[in-house]
Each structure stands twice: as structure tokens, then as C-alpha cells.
Design a protein around this motif. Structure first.
Motif, mmCIF file in Angstrom:
data_model
loop_
_atom_site.group_PDB
_atom_site.id
_atom_site.type_symbol
_atom_site.label_atom_id
_atom_site.label_comp_id
_atom_site.label_asym_id
_atom_site.label_seq_id
_atom_site.Cartn_x
_atom_site.Cartn_y
_atom_site.Cartn_z
ATOM 1 N N GLY A 12 -17.528 -13.547 14.138
ATOM 2 C CA GLY A 12 -17.438 -14.866 14.757
ATOM 3 C C GLY A 12 -17.680 -15.973 13.750
ATOM 4 O O GLY A 12 -17.141 -15.967 12.635
ATOM 5 N N ILE A 13 -18.552 -16.923 14.120
ATOM 6 C CA ILE A 13 -18.831 -18.052 13.224
ATOM 7 C C ILE A 13 -20.049 -17.766 12.322
ATOM 8 O O ILE A 13 -20.546 -18.664 11.659
ATOM 9 C CB ILE A 13 -19.029 -19.365 14.019
ATOM 10 C CG1 ILE A 13 -20.138 -19.219 15.071
ATOM 11 C CG2 ILE A 13 -17.712 -19.788 14.675
ATOM 12 C CD1 ILE A 13 -20.478 -20.522 15.789
ATOM 13 N N GLY A 14 -20.518 -16.529 12.342
ATOM 14 C CA GLY A 14 -21.541 -16.149 11.365
ATOM 15 C C GLY A 14 -22.991 -16.293 11.830
ATOM 16 O O GLY A 14 -23.894 -16.423 10.994
ATOM 17 N N GLY A 15 -23.205 -16.220 13.138
ATOM 18 C CA GLY A 15 -24.584 -16.327 13.644
ATOM 19 C C GLY A 15 -25.504 -15.292 13.020
ATOM 20 O O GLY A 15 -26.642 -15.586 12.632
ATOM 21 N N MET A 16 -25.002 -14.066 12.874
ATOM 22 C CA MET A 16 -25.824 -12.992 12.294
ATOM 23 C C MET A 16 -26.150 -13.306 10.825
ATOM 24 O O MET A 16 -27.261 -13.052 10.364
ATOM 25 C CB MET A 16 -25.060 -11.658 12.348
ATOM 26 C CG MET A 16 -24.900 -11.105 13.738
ATOM 27 S SD MET A 16 -26.386 -10.247 14.237
ATOM 28 C CE MET A 16 -25.866 -9.542 15.798
ATOM 29 N N HIS A 17 -25.154 -13.845 10.120
ATOM 30 C CA HIS A 17 -25.374 -14.159 8.699
ATOM 31 C C HIS A 17 -26.453 -15.236 8.556
ATOM 32 O O HIS A 17 -27.351 -15.132 7.709
ATOM 33 C CB HIS A 17 -24.058 -14.616 8.063
ATOM 34 C CG HIS A 17 -24.101 -14.660 6.572
ATOM 35 N ND1 HIS A 17 -22.992 -14.487 5.782
ATOM 36 C CD2 HIS A 17 -25.128 -14.852 5.698
ATOM 37 C CE1 HIS A 17 -23.324 -14.566 4.502
ATOM 38 N NE2 HIS A 17 -24.626 -14.800 4.432
ATOM 39 N N LYS A 97 -12.597 -0.640 22.786
ATOM 40 C CA LYS A 97 -11.973 0.378 21.920
ATOM 41 C C LYS A 97 -12.485 0.311 20.470
ATOM 42 O O LYS A 97 -12.821 1.335 19.868
ATOM 43 C CB LYS A 97 -10.455 0.157 21.951
ATOM 44 C CG LYS A 97 -9.662 1.328 21.476
ATOM 45 C CD LYS A 97 -8.178 1.063 21.638
ATOM 46 C CE LYS A 97 -7.430 1.864 20.589
ATOM 47 N NZ LYS A 97 -6.147 1.329 20.251
ATOM 48 N N SER A 98 -12.576 -0.890 19.941
ATOM 49 C CA SER A 98 -12.974 -1.013 18.536
ATOM 50 C C SER A 98 -14.424 -0.546 18.345
ATOM 51 O O SER A 98 -14.761 0.049 17.316
ATOM 52 C CB SER A 98 -12.811 -2.458 18.060
ATOM 53 O OG SER A 98 -13.614 -3.323 18.833
ATOM 54 N N PHE A 99 -15.264 -0.813 19.329
ATOM 55 C CA PHE A 99 -16.669 -0.391 19.236
ATOM 56 C C PHE A 99 -16.749 1.141 19.269
ATOM 57 O O PHE A 99 -17.490 1.756 18.486
ATOM 58 C CB PHE A 99 -17.480 -1.019 20.375
ATOM 59 C CG PHE A 99 -18.915 -0.599 20.394
ATOM 60 C CD1 PHE A 99 -19.742 -0.851 19.298
ATOM 61 C CD2 PHE A 99 -19.460 0.048 21.496
ATOM 62 C CE1 PHE A 99 -21.075 -0.453 19.300
ATOM 63 C CE2 PHE A 99 -20.788 0.448 21.507
ATOM 64 C CZ PHE A 99 -21.587 0.198 20.408
ATOM 65 N N SER A 340 -21.328 -17.201 20.425
ATOM 66 C CA SER A 340 -22.213 -16.824 19.331
ATOM 67 C C SER A 340 -23.615 -16.451 19.840
ATOM 68 O O SER A 340 -23.746 -16.006 20.982
ATOM 69 C CB SER A 340 -22.252 -17.965 18.308
ATOM 70 O OG SER A 340 -22.938 -17.548 17.153
ATOM 71 N N LEU A 341 -24.609 -16.625 19.029
ATOM 72 C CA LEU A 341 -25.939 -16.131 19.387
ATOM 73 C C LEU A 341 -27.028 -17.092 18.912
ATOM 74 O O LEU A 341 -26.754 -18.032 18.162
ATOM 75 C CB LEU A 341 -26.151 -14.752 18.752
ATOM 76 C CG LEU A 341 -25.721 -14.599 17.297
ATOM 77 C CD1 LEU A 341 -26.756 -15.116 16.330
ATOM 78 C CD2 LEU A 341 -25.451 -13.127 17.021
ATOM 79 N N ASN A 342 -28.236 -16.837 19.348
ATOM 80 C CA ASN A 342 -29.337 -17.671 18.889
ATOM 81 C C ASN A 342 -29.860 -17.126 17.555
ATOM 82 O O ASN A 342 -30.343 -15.990 17.461
ATOM 83 C CB ASN A 342 -30.466 -17.730 19.917
ATOM 84 C CG ASN A 342 -31.497 -18.760 19.491
ATOM 85 O OD1 ASN A 342 -32.277 -18.528 18.567
ATOM 86 N ND2 ASN A 342 -31.470 -19.923 20.127
HETATM 87 C C1 LIG Z 1 -19.603 -12.001 20.933
HETATM 88 S S1 LIG Z 1 -18.516 -12.614 19.727
HETATM 89 C C2 LIG Z 1 -19.492 -12.449 18.274
HETATM 90 C C3 LIG Z 1 -20.015 -13.724 17.783
HETATM 91 C C4 LIG Z 1 -20.674 -13.744 16.445
HETATM 92 N N1 LIG Z 1 -21.851 -12.936 16.356
HETATM 93 C C5 LIG Z 1 -21.009 -15.194 16.111
HETATM 94 O O1 LIG Z 1 -22.104 -15.492 15.682
HETATM 95 O O2 LIG Z 1 -20.134 -16.050 16.319
HETATM 96 C C6 LIG Z 1 -17.385 -11.289 19.534
HETATM 97 C C7 LIG Z 1 -16.421 -11.477 18.394
HETATM 98 O O3 LIG Z 1 -15.670 -10.263 18.278
HETATM 99 C C8 LIG Z 1 -14.369 -10.586 17.878
HETATM 100 N N2 LIG Z 1 -13.530 -9.409 18.225
HETATM 101 C C9 LIG Z 1 -13.122 -9.042 19.446
HETATM 102 N N3 LIG Z 1 -12.413 -7.898 19.370
HETATM 103 C C10 LIG Z 1 -12.404 -7.537 18.067
HETATM 104 C C11 LIG Z 1 -11.848 -6.423 17.359
HETATM 105 N N4 LIG Z 1 -11.167 -5.491 17.993
HETATM 106 N N5 LIG Z 1 -12.042 -6.363 16.031
HETATM 107 C C12 LIG Z 1 -12.737 -7.333 15.376
HETATM 108 N N6 LIG Z 1 -13.262 -8.395 15.989
HETATM 109 C C13 LIG Z 1 -13.111 -8.492 17.323
HETATM 110 C C14 LIG Z 1 -14.053 -11.865 18.609
HETATM 111 O O4 LIG Z 1 -13.034 -12.602 17.945
HETATM 112 C C15 LIG Z 1 -15.405 -12.588 18.579
HETATM 113 O O5 LIG Z 1 -15.473 -13.467 17.494
#
Ligand SMILES: C[S@@+](CC[C@H](N)C(=O)[O-])C[C@H]1O[C@@H](n2cnc3c(N)ncnc32)[C@H](O)[C@@H]1O
Length: 362
Positions: A12-17, A97-99, A340-342
Motif C-alpha cells: 500500500g502506501i507504506g504504513g508498515m515501513h 488467493k495471493s495470501f 492503511s494502518l495505524n
Molecule cells: C489492506 S491494504 C494494505 C495497506 C498497507 N499496509 C498500507 O499501509 O497502505 C491491502 C493492499 O493489498 C494490495 N493487494 C491486493 N491484492 C493483491 C495481490 N494479489 N498482490 C499484491 N497486492 C495486492 C492492495 O492494492 C492494497 O494496497
């Protein structure tokens, strides 16, 4: 002693980073992966030195992962398959699926990560995907601990209750013993439905008060709460005012808060698009008899505005250094932040993950 080299999935926008940088300034993110090119552009804007892969995680091979050379995984898989208001299709939802692919390749990695942190919505802990996650972590020899935590439990005036899995190859020495006083002083954690507990309670007392409490969740309410005023911008433009037609139609369902308030509701990706359940609006003027009773409100008595994206980012504890590139619209900013996240909550949890670890945390 190894350095921390994190792989950020669903970045996403890098909340974890930002969270990792907050608690471990010396840590490095070796790569970030996200399928959405809008968010990866924001990510690259804030972290120009990180390799950002704009691709689906389901397309990542074992070899590609091994080549990243990471020892920590930070991930927030899509939460729609698990949200309480959604269809809860869980592992049958194509967005899972990706997870599942990631879980299938984790045991095949040459050197699996020492640490893993996963964030998702409340509800994930009851899913089949969670069951699969636990099975995979067990097979790979991880120790794990789980939390349901909201920023308000750390004194931040915002609700965002989320599920977190912390897993590592070594033991959680500081988290295993409930009788350890240090546990209570270092863990200001809580669940919303555990209000009756306090830190003087023995383990037995907590169990009696909260019969349904997951063994892994700890409770404490000791943080100083900050008012919303500390998170506001100065000179907010007039076009953030809640339009009269929105007020008159929805004032009775909106969450509205004064700047002295110590709580606001979770800002979702639909903030400002829908009035109900998407995040609080700020009260600029209220009648002297303003009450929490929503049905008693008269729209004409109120002057309200939306929180700006920067203010939402502040409440989500993004640092001042975080910015959006100019081309990102206001609506997109709310959307990306809502997904995103806190940062403080995750930073706090990464610190716990690293407690007792063999890795450098600063
Ligand atoms: C809950 S958000 C994560 C937000 C991130 N932690 C942040 O701080 O912004 C889930 C993210 O997974 C991405 N996503 C969804 N399906 C995906 C996939 N199959 N492969 C990679 N990224 C995926 C979305 O674009 C989205 O940015």
C-alpha cells in the motif's frame, strides 16, 4: 548479530515501513510488493530507495522471494474476504488467493524469515485463512502470539480495532508468562469488550470477567489519551465543510466530535463518500445543548467539517515526512489512508516482536 531486512507485502502506501522505521531506524526494507500502481507510486514517492514491485503476490516464485534476502515479513493481506459486513467468503474469495499462495511457498523458502507480522480486520481470527496461517506457521516451527488492538488503547483518539499475528522462530519470553510484572508494564493492550479489566487483575480474575477471552490477548488500560486538537491542521480551507445537504440528510447518523474529544471513529476508504460509518466529522460549532443523542440533532444548529487527509494521516500516526505526490486526488488520499494502518500500533507490535530477539532493533 544480523540486521533487520524486511519484505513488505501488500505494501500500500507504506504504513508498515513507517512503523518499522519508527521502532527500528536501522532496519531496511529490501522490497515492497503491491498490485495497485496508484499506491506503489505513493510508496515510491516516500521511499525512493526501496525496490517496489508492482505485481500480484500470487505471481511470486520461491526463487524470487529467496533472492530478496529478507529475515522479516510485514504484511496486510486484503481484508474484504473477512470483514463482518462483507460476504465473508474467506478462502473461497479470489482476493485470498495471493495470501494462500504465500502460505504455500513459505515452507519452501531456503531460509524462512525469522520474524513475521500480519495485520487484518477483526474477524480474521475466526476464518479458515487464519487456520491455514496457524498450520503453516506451526509446520515451519514458528512461535506465535495474537492481538486485537486499536490505536485508542495506546492513547490515540481514534478507533481502528485490528487483528495482528506476531510470529518468530525464537520464543516470546516476555509474552509467555502472565505473572511477569514486566508483561503488564510493557503491554498497554486491550480489547474493546474487556473494559472491566485492569492491570491489578490476576490472570484468574481476567478469565472470570472475560470468559471468552482468547488466551493470547492481554488487557490493560493505562495510556494517557490525547485530544483530537493535537492532530489538527491550522487554516483548513472552507471546502472541507460538510455541505448543508449532507448535514440535513445525515446529521442523525453521522459521528461528530468536538476537538476536545479523545476518540473518533475509524476512517475508512469511503470517508466523505458516505456519511454513516466511514469516519467522524469535526464539530466547528454546536448548540449549547449538544448531546450524544443523534436523533435529537437539528442540522441548522451545527457547523461541521471533514478531517483533511493530513489530519487522518496524523490520527493514523503517519510521520510529518509522509506526503502524497501532488497528482493524487483528495478522494484517492482518503481511499489509500482508509486501506492503511495505524503506524504507532504496528511500531509498538514490531517492538514486541523483537523483544528478546537476536537482531538489531536500533
Ligand atoms: C489492506 S491494504 C494494505 C495497506 C498497507 N499496509 C498500507 O499501509 O497502505 C491491502 C493492499 O493489498 C494490495 N493487494 C491486493 N491484492 C493483491 C495481490 N494479489 N498482490 C499484491 N497486492 C495486492 C492492495 O492494492 C492494497 O494496497
Amino acid at each position: 548479530m544480523d540486521d533487520i531486512r524486511a519484505l513488505e507485502l501488500y505494501s500500500g502506501i507504506g504504513g508498515m515501513h513507517f512503523a518499522l522505521r519508527d521502532c527500528c531506524p536501522a532496519a531496511k526494507v529490501v522490497a515492497a510488493v503491491d498490485i495497485n500502481d496508484h499506491v506503489t507510486q505513493v510508496y515510491a514517492h516516500n521511499f525512493p530507495n526501496v525496490k517496489v514491485k508492482n505485481k500480484g503476490i500470487e505471481g511470486i516464485s520461491v526463487k524470487e522471494l529467496d533472492n530478496f534476502g529478507f529475515n522479516m515479513v510485514l504484511m496486510s493481506p486484503p481484508c474484504q474476504p473477512f470483514t463482518r459486513i462483507g460476504l465473508q467468503k474467506d478462502i473461497n474469495d479470489k482476493r485470498t488467493k495471493s495470501f494462500m499462495h504465500f502460505l504455500s511457498i513459505l515452507p519452501k523458502l531456503q531460509k524462512g524469515p525469522e520474524y513475521l507480522l500480519l495485520e487484518n480486520v477483526k474477524g480474521f481470527e475466526k476464518s479458515m485463512a487464519h487456520e491455514e496461517l496457524c498450520k503453516t506457521l506451526d509446520v515451519c516451527g514458528y512461535h506465535k502470539t495474537e492481538f486485537l488492538l486499536s490505536p485508542k488503547h495506546l492513547g490515540i483518539p481514534n478507533s481502528r480495532l485490528r487483528y495482528f499475528m506476531l510470529a518468530k522462530k525464537s520464543k516470546f519470553h516476555h509474552l509467555v508468562s502472565r505473572n511477569d510484572e514486566e508483561l503488564w508494564t510493557t503491554l498497554p493492550l486491550s480489547l474493546t469488550d474487556k473494559q472491566n479489566c485492569n492491570r491489578e487483575d490476576t490472570e484468574e480474575a481476567i478469565k472470570a470477567k472475560c470468559p471468552k477471552m482468547d488466551d493470547q490477548v492481554r488487557v490493560q488500560e493505562t495510556c494517557i489519551s490525547h485530544p483530537i486538537s493535537e492532530f489538527l491542521e491550522k487554516d483548513v480551507p472552507e471546502d472541507y465543510k460538510v455541505p448543508d445537504k449532507v448535514k440535513s440528510r445525515y446529521i442523525n447518523v453521522m459521528d461528530i466530535v468536538p476537538q476536545e474529544s479523545k476518540i473518533s471513529t475509524c476512517f475508512t476508504k469511503s470517508y466523505t463518500q458516505y456519511a454513516e460509518g466511514t469516519g467522524s466529522a469535526l464539530i466547528l460549532k454546536a448548540p449549547p445543548n449538544h448531546s450524544e443523542n443523534k436523533s435529537a440533532r437539528n442540522a441548522n444548529d451545527y457547523d461541521l467539517r471533514y478531517f483533511t487527509p493530513r489530519e487522518v494521516a496524523n490520527l493514523m500516526c503517519f510521520p510529518d515526512s509522509f506526503t502524497f505526490p501532488d497528482f493524487v486526488t483528495r478522494k484517492q488520499r482518503y481511499r489509500m489512508l482508509g486501506n492503511s494502518l495505524n503506524v504507532k500500533v504496528v511500531s509498538y507490535l514490531i517492538s514486541l516482536l523483537l523483544l528478546d530477539g537476536d537482531m538489531k532493533s536500533s
